[in-house]
Design a protein around this motif. Structure first.
Motif, short mmCIF file in Angstrom:
data_model
loop_
_atom_site.label_atom_id
_atom_site.label_comp_id
_atom_site.label_asym_id
_atom_site.label_seq_id
_atom_site.Cartn_x
_atom_site.Cartn_y
_atom_site.Cartn_z
N THR A 159 0.72 -1.30 0.09
CA THR A 159 -0.01 0.06 0.08
C THR A 159 0.90 1.33 0.12
O THR A 159 0.67 2.16 -1.00
N THR A 160 1.77 1.22 0.74
CA THR A 160 2.62 2.46 0.81
C THR A 160 3.53 2.74 -0.33
O THR A 160 3.79 3.65 -0.82
N ASN A 161 4.15 1.52 -0.85
CA ASN A 161 4.83 1.63 -1.96
C ASN A 161 3.87 2.10 -3.17
O ASN A 161 4.62 2.94 -4.04
N TYR A 162 2.88 1.65 -3.30
CA TYR A 162 1.87 2.12 -4.26
C TYR A 162 1.66 3.61 -4.09
O TYR A 162 1.68 4.37 -5.06
N ILE A 163 1.71 4.04 -2.92
CA ILE A 163 1.27 5.46 -2.67
C ILE A 163 2.45 6.27 -3.11
O ILE A 163 2.05 7.21 -3.80
N LEU A 164 3.45 5.87 -2.60
CA LEU A 164 4.93 6.54 -2.98
C LEU A 164 5.07 6.80 -4.48
O LEU A 164 5.46 7.46 -5.03
N THR A 165 4.69 5.60 -4.98
CA THR A 165 4.93 5.59 -6.68
C THR A 165 4.01 6.27 -7.45
O THR A 165 4.50 7.02 -8.12
N MET A 167 2.53 9.30 -6.11
CA MET A 167 2.98 10.47 -5.71
C MET A 167 4.18 10.92 -6.59
O MET A 167 4.32 11.83 -7.29
N PHE A 168 5.05 9.66 -6.90
CA PHE A 168 6.28 10.08 -7.60
C PHE A 168 5.94 10.34 -9.16
O PHE A 168 6.53 11.12 -9.82
N THR A 169 5.17 9.29 -9.64
CA THR A 169 5.13 9.23 -11.21
C THR A 169 4.22 10.11 -11.51
O THR A 169 4.37 10.86 -12.57
N TYR A 170 2.90 10.37 -10.73
CA TYR A 170 1.69 11.10 -11.46
C TYR A 170 1.47 12.40 -10.80
O TYR A 170 0.48 13.36 -10.86
N GLU A 238 14.01 13.11 -6.34
CA GLU A 238 14.26 12.82 -7.64
C GLU A 238 15.26 14.02 -8.26
O GLU A 238 16.16 13.56 -9.01
N SER A 239 15.48 15.23 -7.86
CA SER A 239 16.43 16.05 -8.25
C SER A 239 17.86 15.70 -8.03
O SER A 239 18.78 16.07 -8.47
N ILE A 240 18.19 14.86 -6.83
CA ILE A 240 19.12 14.59 -6.60
C ILE A 240 19.59 12.82 -6.77
O ILE A 240 20.32 12.25 -6.30
#
Ligand code: HSE
Length: 404
Positions: A159-165, A167-170, A238-240
């Motif tokens: 669940t948390t990996n889905y959420i973080l992904t 947030m990161f991708t979309y 992402e920037s680093i």
């Protein structure tokens, strides 16, 4: 040849139904590998399922299962500690094997239950309790057991990996990604256990027992969830060239183990950084093996059912693993103490009005300043040192995330 292995399933939710489907749809494969058919005799649930193909098997009485001598294996897919723990105790005491996906019960009572199983000459197996469909418990108990395990680290919550992904991708908000995960059946009944890190803490406790022969109490594990992760943290990572992932970590630390759950900044080139969506991964660092990583779908009906039914193979064929027992000694009161010695670099974000003070305290120039925020990447320091430095900013730092 024995022709049937009879099971009963506790719970007809996402996982319980997945087990029914797998046993029904893959009967040919089961006969091939087990050498016998598998029959579902009962399904325990509070609800009725008149429209389900398995509705006829539903009972509301646990005794229908306990007193049925034909039931050799009970599959516990209820979730929650109670009454799952009491039902497991009763089934093992009655000489029935128990297979579970319930990490809460394994983490809280695994020490008692593996012993009870051994006393009754039956099996208590829990491959599905960590990493959903990923085979990780069995390899830790067999093919890599001859190694000295230095660290186990993993993305242990889908669940948390889905959420973080998301947030990161979309650029999704935390809330919208969470409700997607709930709709897909990944989240716990109460998603606090996912997003506050408790589910990962239960899983790393179980892996610690297998890696280091000591089962820590879940409430002794330093646990941070992902509710404080901001969209700007994800963008900074992402920037680093990094990703933010919620990790469970168990580090042997020369016999003084550190066990924790927290979001970490992971460099993109690390294999864990590319584990996305509901996928989980467990990376083991061992001597002389080196690094191995187990990867797969960490939640959901099919994946979890696969691990549960896989646990039936050693039960039916007799090639069981039993070295679980020594690993499940309860270890009390040392894990939290050792976390203060855990050492890492930190990403710190704060309101720009704290700039001068933080620059002195952290002995670091700001890494960047934007939108009223100042960002630092610190030198390596222990938790104790970081706490002492930032004590006066309690509740005022916008972000404090460790680098792996
Ligand atoms: N809620 C858990 C997860 C289910 O999201 O990983 C599998 O343990």
């Amino acid at each position: 040849m024995k022709r049937t292995h009879t099971v009963a399933i506790l719970g007809h939710g996402v996982v319980g139904r997945g087990v029914c489907d797998l046993i029904t749809n893959n009967q040919r494969e089961l006969v091939h590998y087990l050498g016998c058919e598998v029959k579902i005799a009962h399904i325990l649930d509070l609800r009725d399922f008149p429209d389900s193909p398995y509705g006829e098997l539903v009972t509301h009485l646990f005794d229908d299962i306990l007193l049925d001598e034909s039931v050799e294996t009970v599959i516990e897919a209820m979730g929650g500690s109670h009454p799952a723990y009491e039902y497991t105790q009763a089934a093992l005491s009655a000489g029935k094997n128990v297979i579970t996906s319930n990490k809460e019960v394994v983490a809280n009572f695994g020490d008692k239950l593996v012993r009870l199983a051994a006393e009754n000459g039956v099996s208590y197996r829990f491959e599905a309790a960590v990493g959903g469909g990923i085979p990780v418990i069995a390899p830790m108990l067999s093919s890599i057991r001859q190694n000295r395990i230095l660290e186990v680290r993993g993305i242990l919550n889908g669940t948390t990996n889905y959420i973080l992904t998301k947030m990161f991708t979309y650029g999704d908000s935390f809330e919208s990604a969470l409700s997607d995960a709930q709709a897909l059946g990944y989240a716990e009944k109460n998603p606090d256990a996912d997003i506050l890190g408790t589910d990962s803490a239960r899983k790393i406790a179980i892996l610690t027992a297998l890696a280091l022969d000591m089962l820590p109490s879940v409430d002794e594990i330093h646990t941070e969830g992902i509710t404080g992760i901001r969209a700007s943290d994800v963008r900074f990572a992402e920037s680093i060239g990094h990703r933010i992932k919620l990790l469970g970590r168990c580090i042997s630390n020369g016999g003084k183990p550190v066990v924790c759950v927290a979001p970490f900044l992971i460099p993109c080139e690390s294999p864990l950084a590319s584990v996305n969506g509901v996928y989980n991964a467990v990376e083991i660092v061992a001597e002389p093996l080196g690094n191995v990583m187990f990867y797969g779908q960490g939640a959901g009906a099919g994946a979890t059912a696969s691990a549960i039914v896989g646990d039936m193979i050693p039960i039916v064929t007799g090639g069981g693993y039993n070295p679980i027992v020594p690993g499940f000694n309860r270890a009390e009161h040392f894990i939290r103490a050792e976390f203060s010695t855990f050492s890492s670099r930190f990403y710190i974000a704060a309101d720009e009005r704290h700039r001068d003070e933080l620059t002195v305290l952290l002995e670091a120039e700001p890494y960047s300043e934007e939108g009223g925020e100042v960002v630092y990447i610190t030198k390596e320091m222990t938790e104790k040192e970081m706490d002492a430095l930032t004590e006066r900013f309690e509740g005022e730092l916008l972000s404090k995330i460790r680098f792996i």
